[in-house]
Design an enzyme around this catalytic site. Structure first.
Site, mmCIF file in Angstrom:
data_model
loop_
_atom_site.group_PDB
_atom_site.id
_atom_site.type_symbol
_atom_site.label_atom_id
_atom_site.label_comp_id
_atom_site.label_asym_id
_atom_site.label_seq_id
_atom_site.Cartn_x
_atom_site.Cartn_y
_atom_site.Cartn_z
ATOM 1 N N GLY A 111 -30.067 41.224 -15.039
ATOM 2 C CA GLY A 111 -30.899 41.679 -16.156
ATOM 3 C C GLY A 111 -31.870 40.609 -16.641
ATOM 4 O O GLY A 111 -32.922 40.930 -17.193
ATOM 5 N N GLU A 121 -26.163 41.688 -8.647
ATOM 6 C CA GLU A 121 -25.252 42.748 -9.098
ATOM 7 C C GLU A 121 -24.334 43.239 -7.990
ATOM 8 O O GLU A 121 -23.225 43.696 -8.243
ATOM 9 C CB GLU A 121 -26.061 43.940 -9.656
ATOM 10 C CG GLU A 121 -26.731 43.675 -10.992
ATOM 11 C CD GLU A 121 -28.127 43.087 -10.890
ATOM 12 O OE1 GLU A 121 -28.498 42.598 -9.801
ATOM 13 O OE2 GLU A 121 -28.849 43.121 -11.896
HETATM 14 N N1 CAA Z 1 -22.210 37.726 -18.428
HETATM 15 C C1 CAA Z 1 -21.271 37.149 -19.193
HETATM 16 N N2 CAA Z 1 -20.934 35.848 -19.108
HETATM 17 C C2 CAA Z 1 -21.590 35.109 -18.194
HETATM 18 C C3 CAA Z 1 -22.585 35.645 -17.360
HETATM 19 C C4 CAA Z 1 -22.903 37.022 -17.504
HETATM 20 N N3 CAA Z 1 -23.872 37.621 -16.794
HETATM 21 N N4 CAA Z 1 -23.043 34.662 -16.533
HETATM 22 C C5 CAA Z 1 -22.362 33.541 -16.865
HETATM 23 N N5 CAA Z 1 -21.483 33.813 -17.874
HETATM 24 C C6 CAA Z 1 -20.540 32.888 -18.519
HETATM 25 C C7 CAA Z 1 -19.347 32.595 -17.620
HETATM 26 O O1 CAA Z 1 -18.373 33.613 -17.737
HETATM 27 C C8 CAA Z 1 -18.906 31.281 -18.199
HETATM 28 O O2 CAA Z 1 -18.173 31.542 -19.392
HETATM 29 P P1 CAA Z 1 -16.733 30.796 -19.662
HETATM 30 O O3 CAA Z 1 -17.105 29.336 -19.765
HETATM 31 O O4 CAA Z 1 -16.292 31.396 -20.954
HETATM 32 O O5 CAA Z 1 -15.888 31.095 -18.485
HETATM 33 C C9 CAA Z 1 -20.206 30.579 -18.584
HETATM 34 O O6 CAA Z 1 -21.181 31.629 -18.687
HETATM 35 C C10 CAA Z 1 -20.698 29.603 -17.533
HETATM 36 O O7 CAA Z 1 -20.717 30.280 -16.283
HETATM 37 P P2 CAA Z 1 -20.021 29.708 -14.959
HETATM 38 O O8 CAA Z 1 -18.805 28.926 -15.311
HETATM 39 O O9 CAA Z 1 -19.846 30.860 -14.026
HETATM 40 O O10 CAA Z 1 -21.173 28.715 -14.458
HETATM 41 P P3 CAA Z 1 -21.497 28.291 -12.954
HETATM 42 O O11 CAA Z 1 -22.487 27.192 -13.073
HETATM 43 O O12 CAA Z 1 -20.240 28.034 -12.196
HETATM 44 O O13 CAA Z 1 -22.176 29.588 -12.283
HETATM 45 C C11 CAA Z 1 -23.695 31.476 -12.228
HETATM 46 C C12 CAA Z 1 -23.407 30.055 -12.776
HETATM 47 C C13 CAA Z 1 -23.910 31.423 -10.702
HETATM 48 C C14 CAA Z 1 -24.962 31.995 -12.912
HETATM 49 C C15 CAA Z 1 -22.503 32.405 -12.538
HETATM 50 O O14 CAA Z 1 -22.166 32.283 -13.929
HETATM 51 C C16 CAA Z 1 -22.751 33.851 -12.269
HETATM 52 O O15 CAA Z 1 -22.677 34.283 -11.131
HETATM 53 N N6 CAA Z 1 -23.026 34.664 -13.321
HETATM 54 C C17 CAA Z 1 -23.199 36.085 -13.220
HETATM 55 C C18 CAA Z 1 -24.563 36.463 -12.652
HETATM 56 C C19 CAA Z 1 -24.683 37.968 -12.480
HETATM 57 O O16 CAA Z 1 -23.916 38.571 -11.762
HETATM 58 N N7 CAA Z 1 -25.637 38.594 -13.189
HETATM 59 C C20 CAA Z 1 -25.837 40.025 -13.166
HETATM 60 C C21 CAA Z 1 -25.134 40.668 -14.336
HETATM 61 S S1 CAA Z 1 -25.120 42.443 -14.264
HETATM 62 C C22 CAA Z 1 -26.669 42.923 -14.746
HETATM 63 O O17 CAA Z 1 -27.493 42.099 -15.148
HETATM 64 C C23 CAA Z 1 -26.961 44.394 -14.688
HETATM 65 C C24 CAA Z 1 -28.371 44.781 -14.872
HETATM 66 O O18 CAA Z 1 -29.115 44.941 -13.926
HETATM 67 C C25 CAA Z 1 -28.910 45.034 -16.202
#
Ligand code: CAA
Length: 258
Positions: free
Chosen positions: A109, A132
């Site tokens: 997003g 996603e």
């Molecule tokens: N939602 C909620 N929390 C999130 C988040 C998300 N999209 N992305 C990161 N966070 C949180 C993590 O849960 C973590 O929280 P805690 O410390 O409480 O565990 C904190 O942010 C730091 O994240 P990481 O520990 O994972 O950090 P990293 O450096 O190891 O990895 C990252 C970074 C690769 C961005 C990884 O966080 C990640 O893969 N995030 C999700 C990305 C994703 O899948 N985005 C798509 C979401 S769905 C969407 O957006 C639908 C749509 O089309 C509208």
């Protein structure tokens, strides 16, 4: 409205700045954050002192996507009836230009929100992705549509189906972003560009944005007709008279927004 998830500032250059402020969650776009953002965008859009806006996060993340924790337990009927994404649509009705200043993660997003802005200025560390698929879903706010129009089918398929990220340089090469700058100055550069836009004739800026956006929705013939009518319309503004008089008299125009 008191903001808990964003920081809002009106600069004296006529730029409205919105910073996402959930650093611990990499600026995940929670429903509360998105509601605050829509409220701030509406306030800037209505404010005569503001001519353009900048949306940004921080150096580590523009936004790592919709808030996964807020959606994890939702069922299909919840998603359908609450349709939180429908509320994100507000950004598309903002008349003034919006620039996304992107550093670090710009995912899901977050990437879709950046693409919903009118221009993207990136830092060298920016990473664009639609991951996603790793969650068992697909993008829900235009990722499959806007990304395809911006970078083409081949790369979009790889991003949407295999979760490939694009670096800032790749995003620049494929036309997704306007410029890439070192992380120390990307926000400053985005603010400069926004200030430049804010210093132009406001009615022409707003109609210019509308006309470019029509090119995504109309046939070429309809789009050309729309553009011509808007071009004609602008001759009814005081700013057209002032802009052309100033050119002839070799002076700087004084815009009135009328
Ligand atoms: N939602 C909620 N929390 C999130 C988040 C998300 N999209 N992305 C990161 N966070 C949180 C993590 O849960 C973590 O929280 P805690 O410390 O409480 O565990 C904190 O942010 C730091 O994240 P990481 O520990 O994972 O950090 P990293 O450096 O190891 O990895 C990252 C970074 C690769 C961005 C990884 O966080 C990640 O893969 N995030 C999700 C990305 C994703 O899948 N985005 C798509 C979401 S769905 C969407 O957006 C639908 C749509 O089309 C509208």
């Amino acid at each position: 409205m008191e903001y808990q998830n964003i920081i809002v500032e009106t600069l004296d250059t006529g730029v409205g700045l919105i910073r996402f402020n959930r650093p611990k969650a990499l600026n995940a776009l929670s429903p509360e954050l998105m509601e605050e953002m829509a409220h701030a965008l509406a306030a800037f859009d209505a404010d005569e002192k503001v001519g353009a806006m900048v949306l940004t996060g921080n150096e580590r993340a523009f936004a790592a996507g919709a808030d996964i924790k807020a959606m994890a337990n939702a069922g299909m009927v919840d998603m359908l009836t609450n349709d939180i994404i429908a509320k994100w649509e507000y950004i598309h009705s903002v008349a003034k230009p919006i620039i996304a200043a992107v550093s670090g993660y710009c995912l899901g997003g977050g990437c879709e929100l950046a693409m919903s802005c009118d221009m993207i200025i990136a830092s060298e560390t920016a990473q664009f992705g639609q991951p996603e698929i790793n969650l068992g879903i697909i993008p829900g706010f235009g990722g499959t549509q806007r990304l395809t129009r911006a970078v083409g089918k081949a790369i979009t398929m790889e991003m949407v189906l295999a979760g490939r990220f694009l670096s800032a340089e790749e995003a620049l090469a494929h036309g997704l972003v306007n410029h890439v700058y070192p992380v120390e100055i990307y926000l400053e550069e985005a603010l400069k560009l926004a200030a430049k836009i804010a210093s132009q004739a406001p009615v022409a800026v707003r109609l210019g944005k509308e006309a470019v956006n029509k090119s995504f929705e109309m046939t070429l013939r309809e789009g050309l007709q729309f553009e011509r009518r808007v071009f004609h319309m602008l001759f009814a503004t005081e700013d057209q008279k002032e802009g052309m008089a100033a050119f002839v008299e070799k002076r700087k125009p004084q815009w009135k927004g009328r």
